[in-house]
Design a protein around this motif. Structure first.
Motif, PDB file in Angstrom:
ATOM      1  N   ILE A   1      -0.774  56.635  94.991  1.00  0.00           N
ATOM      2  CA  ILE A   1      -0.052  56.935  93.757  1.00  0.00           C
ATOM      3  C   ILE A   1       0.966  58.013  94.079  1.00  0.00           C
ATOM      4  O   ILE A   1       0.633  58.979  94.778  1.00  0.00           O
ATOM      5  N   LEU A   2       2.195  57.870  93.584  1.00  0.00           N
ATOM      6  CA  LEU A   2       3.169  58.923  93.856  1.00  0.00           C
ATOM      7  C   LEU A   2       4.033  59.183  92.634  1.00  0.00           C
ATOM      8  O   LEU A   2       4.439  58.260  91.934  1.00  0.00           O
ATOM      9  N   SER A   3       4.299  60.466  92.385  1.00  0.00           N
ATOM     10  CA  SER A   3       5.303  60.783  91.377  1.00  0.00           C
ATOM     11  C   SER A   3       5.923  62.140  91.658  1.00  0.00           C
ATOM     12  O   SER A   3       5.362  62.951  92.401  1.00  0.00           O
ATOM     13  N   GLY A   4       7.090  62.360  91.063  1.00  0.00           N
ATOM     14  CA  GLY A   4       7.776  63.636  91.252  1.00  0.00           C
ATOM     15  C   GLY A   4       8.359  64.108  89.940  1.00  0.00           C
ATOM     16  O   GLY A   4       8.557  63.315  89.016  1.00  0.00           O
ATOM     17  N   ILE A   5       8.610  65.390  89.882  1.00  0.00           N
ATOM     18  CA  ILE A   5       9.263  65.932  88.692  1.00  0.00           C
ATOM     19  C   ILE A   5      10.293  66.957  89.156  1.00  0.00           C
ATOM     20  O   ILE A   5      10.052  67.693  90.120  1.00  0.00           O
TER      21      ILE A   5
ATOM     22  N   TYR B   1       2.011  64.136  94.733  1.00  0.00           N
ATOM     23  CA  TYR B   1       2.897  64.622  93.671  1.00  0.00           C
ATOM     24  C   TYR B   1       3.809  65.696  94.240  1.00  0.00           C
ATOM     25  O   TYR B   1       3.356  66.560  94.988  1.00  0.00           O
ATOM     26  N   PHE B   2       5.091  65.634  93.852  1.00  0.00           N
ATOM     27  CA  PHE B   2       6.003  66.598  94.462  1.00  0.00           C
ATOM     28  C   PHE B   2       7.037  67.137  93.486  1.00  0.00           C
ATOM     29  O   PHE B   2       7.317  66.541  92.452  1.00  0.00           O
ATOM     30  N   LEU B   3       7.596  68.283  93.885  1.00  0.00           N
ATOM     31  CA  LEU B   3       8.670  68.916  93.120  1.00  0.00           C
ATOM     32  C   LEU B   3       9.971  68.396  93.697  1.00  0.00           C
ATOM     33  O   LEU B   3      10.255  68.647  94.878  1.00  0.00           O
ATOM     34  N   ALA B   4      10.725  67.669  92.877  1.00  0.00           N
ATOM     35  CA  ALA B   4      11.936  67.008  93.366  1.00  0.00           C
ATOM     36  C   ALA B   4      13.092  68.011  93.397  1.00  0.00           C
ATOM     37  O   ALA B   4      14.035  67.939  92.610  1.00  0.00           O
ATOM     38  N   ASN B   5      13.021  68.943  94.350  1.00  0.00           N
ATOM     39  CA  ASN B   5      14.028  70.014  94.347  1.00  0.00           C
ATOM     40  C   ASN B   5      15.384  69.570  94.918  1.00  0.00           C
ATOM     41  O   ASN B   5      16.419  70.109  94.533  1.00  0.00           O
TER      42      ASN B   5
HETATM   43  N1  TRP Z   1      13.828  61.054  88.548  1.00  0.00           N
HETATM   44  C1  TRP Z   1      12.570  61.630  88.160  1.00  0.00           C
HETATM   45  C2  TRP Z   1      12.752  62.374  86.832  1.00  0.00           C
HETATM   46  O1  TRP Z   1      13.833  62.705  86.441  1.00  0.00           O
HETATM   47  C3  TRP Z   1      12.036  62.606  89.189  1.00  0.00           C
HETATM   48  C4  TRP Z   1      11.747  61.929  90.471  1.00  0.00           C
HETATM   49  C5  TRP Z   1      12.407  62.101  91.648  1.00  0.00           C
HETATM   50  C6  TRP Z   1      10.725  60.957  90.702  1.00  0.00           C
HETATM   51  N2  TRP Z   1      11.858  61.341  92.614  1.00  0.00           N
HETATM   52  C7  TRP Z   1      10.835  60.624  92.074  1.00  0.00           C
HETATM   53  C8  TRP Z   1       9.760  60.358  89.904  1.00  0.00           C
HETATM   54  C9  TRP Z   1       9.977  59.669  92.645  1.00  0.00           C
HETATM   55  C10 TRP Z   1       8.919  59.404  90.483  1.00  0.00           C
HETATM   56  C11 TRP Z   1       9.027  59.069  91.845  1.00  0.00           C
HETATM   57  O2  TRP Z   1      11.774  62.643  86.197  1.00  0.00           O
END
Ligand code: TRP
Ligand code: ADP
Length: 329
Positions: A7-11, A40-44
């Protein structure tokens, strides 16, 4: 036995997080850390498309880490890290970018929206979905929990993964699936539009006291008089109450609306008390964590190490298939 799903997501750390972010994305992230192998990561890097102040970006990044940890993300159960700790991501983004038709980016709804809101039209913003695709694909992710507004970006990601696999005629990348919780598709802001940092209509997760009260009391409603019956389904306050209350309280409140003699002021007080109960514990935890920033940075350091190992194992066959020369390990 089935292999655990990745599972992967970013914010993006680009400002204070709000209850739209929580119900639309973070809550699912926290729940799903128990359901698979979660990253899970911080999309910096993504935040650089809108935040161009180093100190501010650092601050936003640590703030989001504190928020997640306080809300229950457990770094023992998932890999929690900063995007900039995994340089393989930008390496893959370049390779994907070379297979991305400009016309595909030109269809990007999110790009058009952001430019319409006044964000400068930089190349980073234009190719944002390519970097997002690399974020997802570099870990061989299966499932991507995101809010409804990210649907198109996930489609682009699937499209690009397929293109790379076809181009080099092997299964270099896993094609992921989106995971969107329909019941909380869009959380309304205090003005009734989608809650968003860019509309200045948010209720922040970690706001409290008089500042929180002021925000809740300013949720827009119509002017139906207190004694008149009201339609709960047309009311922003009720839409927000539904996020926090259990089924019994939701029913009871809906009946109060329909019966009359129950004003929007009452509903707002109910909402305020629900928010305070819901986030009370997390607020205390956040204050504690804030006193131990060393621990918080260690969490990212450990997460970064784990994420880099996985990313490197996915990147190596891609370098080889694409014919990229590398004289160091
Ligand atoms: N674009 C997503 C947002 O604005 C943040 C994000 C960046 C992201 N890379 C991702 C979400 C990869 C899921 C997977 O919230
Ligand atoms: P913002 O619009 O405040 O800038 P982001 O675009 O950074 O928020 O969104 C971060 C995550 O939170 C995304 O997965 C997005 O889908 C989710 N999200 C943001 N706002 C809402 C909302 N109002 N309702 C539901 N989910 C939301």
């Amino acid at each position: 036995m089935n292999k655990k799903k990745t599972i992967l997501s970013g914010i993006q750390p680009s400002g204070k997080l709000h209850i739209g972010n929580y119900f639309g994305a973070m809550k699912q992230h926290i729940r799903m850390q128990d359901e698979g192998e979660a990253f899970y990561f911080l999309a910096n890097y993504h935040s650089l498309t809108s935040v161009n102040n180093g100190e501010l970006l650092q601050k936003f990044t640590l703030d989001v880490v504190l928020d997640y940890l306080a809300l229950g993300l457990d770094p023992e159960k998932c890999t929690f890290f900063a995007q900039s700790d995994v340089p393989q991501t930008t390496e893959l983004a370049w390779i994907l970018g070379c297979l991305t038709p400009v016309s595909l980016m030109e269809k990007g709804v999110s790009y058009k929206d952001k430019v319409a809101q006044g964000l400068g039209a930089n190349i980073g913003l234009f190719t944002y979905p390519v970097l997002q695709a690399a974020d997802i694909l570099i870990y061989h992710s299966d499932l991507v929990p995101v809010g409804e507004d990210q649907k198109q970006n996930i489609e682009i990601c699937r499209d690009l993964a397929g293109k790379l696999n076809r181009q080099y005629d092997r299964e270099l990348l896993v094609i992921p699936e989106e995971y969107i919780v329909k019941s909380v598709a869009i959380v309304p802001g205090i003005d009734g539009r989608k809650m968003s940092k860019s509309y200045n209509n948010t209720i922040e997760i970690f706001d409290e006291g008089s500042s929180l009260k002021k925000r809740v009391m300013s949720v827009q409603t119509d002017s139906t008089a207190l004694e008149q019956p009201k339609d709960p389904d047309k009311c922003n306050v009720f839409a927000l109450i539904k996020l926090f209350a259990d089924a019994d309280l939701i029913n009871e409140t809906a009946q109060n609306y329909r019966r009359g003699g129950y004003g929007y002021g009452h509903a707002k007080k109910e909402l305020l008390s629900l928010i305070n109960d819901y986030f009370g514990e997390a607020r205390e935890k956040r204050k504690e964590l804030q006193r131990d920033i060393g621990y918080v940075k260690d969490v990212l350091k450990e997460g970064g190490k784990k994420a880099r190992i996985r990313a490197e194992s996915v990147m190596e066959p891609i370098r080889s298939a694409t014919g990229l020369f590398r004289s160091f390990k």
